[in-house]
Design a protein around this motif. Structure first.
Motif, PDB file in Angstrom:
ATOM      1  N   UNK A   1      34.254  66.365  57.106  1.00 12.92           N
ATOM      2  CA  UNK A   1      34.747  65.666  55.878  1.00 12.92           C
ATOM      3  C   UNK A   1      34.196  64.438  55.533  1.00 12.92           C
ATOM      4  N   UNK A   2      34.175  64.255  54.405  1.00 12.02           N
ATOM      5  CA  UNK A   2      33.236  63.047  53.921  1.00 12.02           C
ATOM      6  C   UNK A   2      34.308  61.905  53.524  1.00 12.02           C
ATOM      7  N   UNK A   3      33.834  60.656  53.278  1.00 16.21           N
ATOM      8  CA  UNK A   3      34.776  59.345  53.124  1.00 16.21           C
ATOM      9  C   UNK A   3      35.426  59.823  51.916  1.00 16.21           C
ATOM     10  N   UNK A   4      36.532  59.320  51.728  1.00 11.77           N
ATOM     11  CA  UNK A   4      37.122  59.266  50.123  1.00 11.77           C
ATOM     12  C   UNK A   4      36.689  58.362  49.472  1.00 11.77           C
ATOM     13  N   UNK A   5      36.595  58.593  48.127  1.00 13.68           N
ATOM     14  CA  UNK A   5      35.820  57.988  47.291  1.00 13.68           C
ATOM     15  C   UNK A   5      36.477  56.483  47.056  1.00 13.68           C
ATOM     16  N   UNK A   6      37.813  56.354  47.215  1.00 13.85           N
ATOM     17  CA  UNK A   6      38.408  55.047  46.947  1.00 13.85           C
ATOM     18  C   UNK A   6      38.076  54.038  48.018  1.00 13.85           C
ATOM     19  N   UNK A   7      37.491  54.568  49.144  1.00 12.88           N
ATOM     20  CA  UNK A   7      37.103  53.680  50.317  1.00 12.88           C
ATOM     21  C   UNK A   7      35.526  53.195  50.262  1.00 12.88           C
TER      22      UNK A   7
ATOM     23  N   UNK B   1      30.408  59.249  57.889  1.00 10.68           N
ATOM     24  CA  UNK B   1      30.488  60.739  57.565  1.00 10.68           C
ATOM     25  C   UNK B   1      31.900  61.470  58.039  1.00 10.68           C
ATOM     26  N   UNK B   2      32.779  60.791  58.233  1.00  8.05           N
ATOM     27  CA  UNK B   2      34.166  61.296  58.356  1.00  8.05           C
ATOM     28  C   UNK B   2      35.119  60.724  57.371  1.00  8.05           C
TER      29      UNK B   2
ATOM     30  N   UNK C   1      41.644  54.185  57.099  1.00  6.77           N
ATOM     31  CA  UNK C   1      41.714  55.512  56.443  1.00  6.77           C
ATOM     32  C   UNK C   1      42.449  55.530  55.083  1.00  6.77           C
ATOM     33  N   UNK C   2      42.276  56.375  54.245  1.00  7.74           N
ATOM     34  CA  UNK C   2      43.148  56.557  53.202  1.00  7.74           C
ATOM     35  C   UNK C   2      43.609  57.954  52.597  1.00  7.74           C
ATOM     36  N   UNK C   3      44.740  58.368  53.521  1.00 13.02           N
ATOM     37  CA  UNK C   3      45.171  59.766  53.150  1.00 13.02           C
ATOM     38  C   UNK C   3      45.498  60.162  51.879  1.00 13.02           C
TER      39      UNK C   3
END
Length: 119
Positions: free
Chosen positions: A1-7, A40-41, A66-68
């Motif tokens: 899974x890729x990093x959420x764009x908001x982070x 890359x997580x 993290x940003x769920x």
């Protein structure tokens, strides 16, 4: 899974100066460095360190951010002084960056560590 764009805006090394004020000690100055790494997580690896104007180490901690959801964050931190904490809150995009507003509902403290109830 890729990093959420908001982070994504946090990725990098951030450094600046500051000052501390506590009722039991003299005011002090410091330099602080925060590093947020994309691995890359779906979270960032976090490292923080602080040192005196003379270059002496003062504080450090490490953890994960993290940003769920696009508007929430969870920050898990560990300190070498025997404390670990979970901070949760909101993430708000601003024109000049991000605003993270966090509260610590839980701080775990080793039996040999100084007591801490919240940060």
């Amino acid at each position: 899974m890729a990093l959420p764009p908001q982070l994504q805006p946090l990725v990098g090394t951030w450094r600046g100066t500051g000052s501390g004020h506590y009722p039991t000690i003299e005011p002090f100055s410091y330099t602080e460095e925060l590093v947020f790494r994309d691995v890359a997580k779906p979270f960032l690896v976090y490292q923080q360190r602080t040192w005196s104007p003379e270059g002496q180490p003062m504080h450090m901690e490490t953890g994960f951010l993290r940003s769920p959801t696009p508007t929430t964050v969870e920050f898990v931190l560990a300190q070498p002084t025997g404390q670990a904490e979970l901070a949760e809150g909101t993430l708000t995009p601003l024109e000049e960056g991000l605003l993270l507003e966090l509260q610590s509902p839980q701080v775990l403290v080793a039996t040999s560590a100084k007591p801490v109830q919240a940060t």
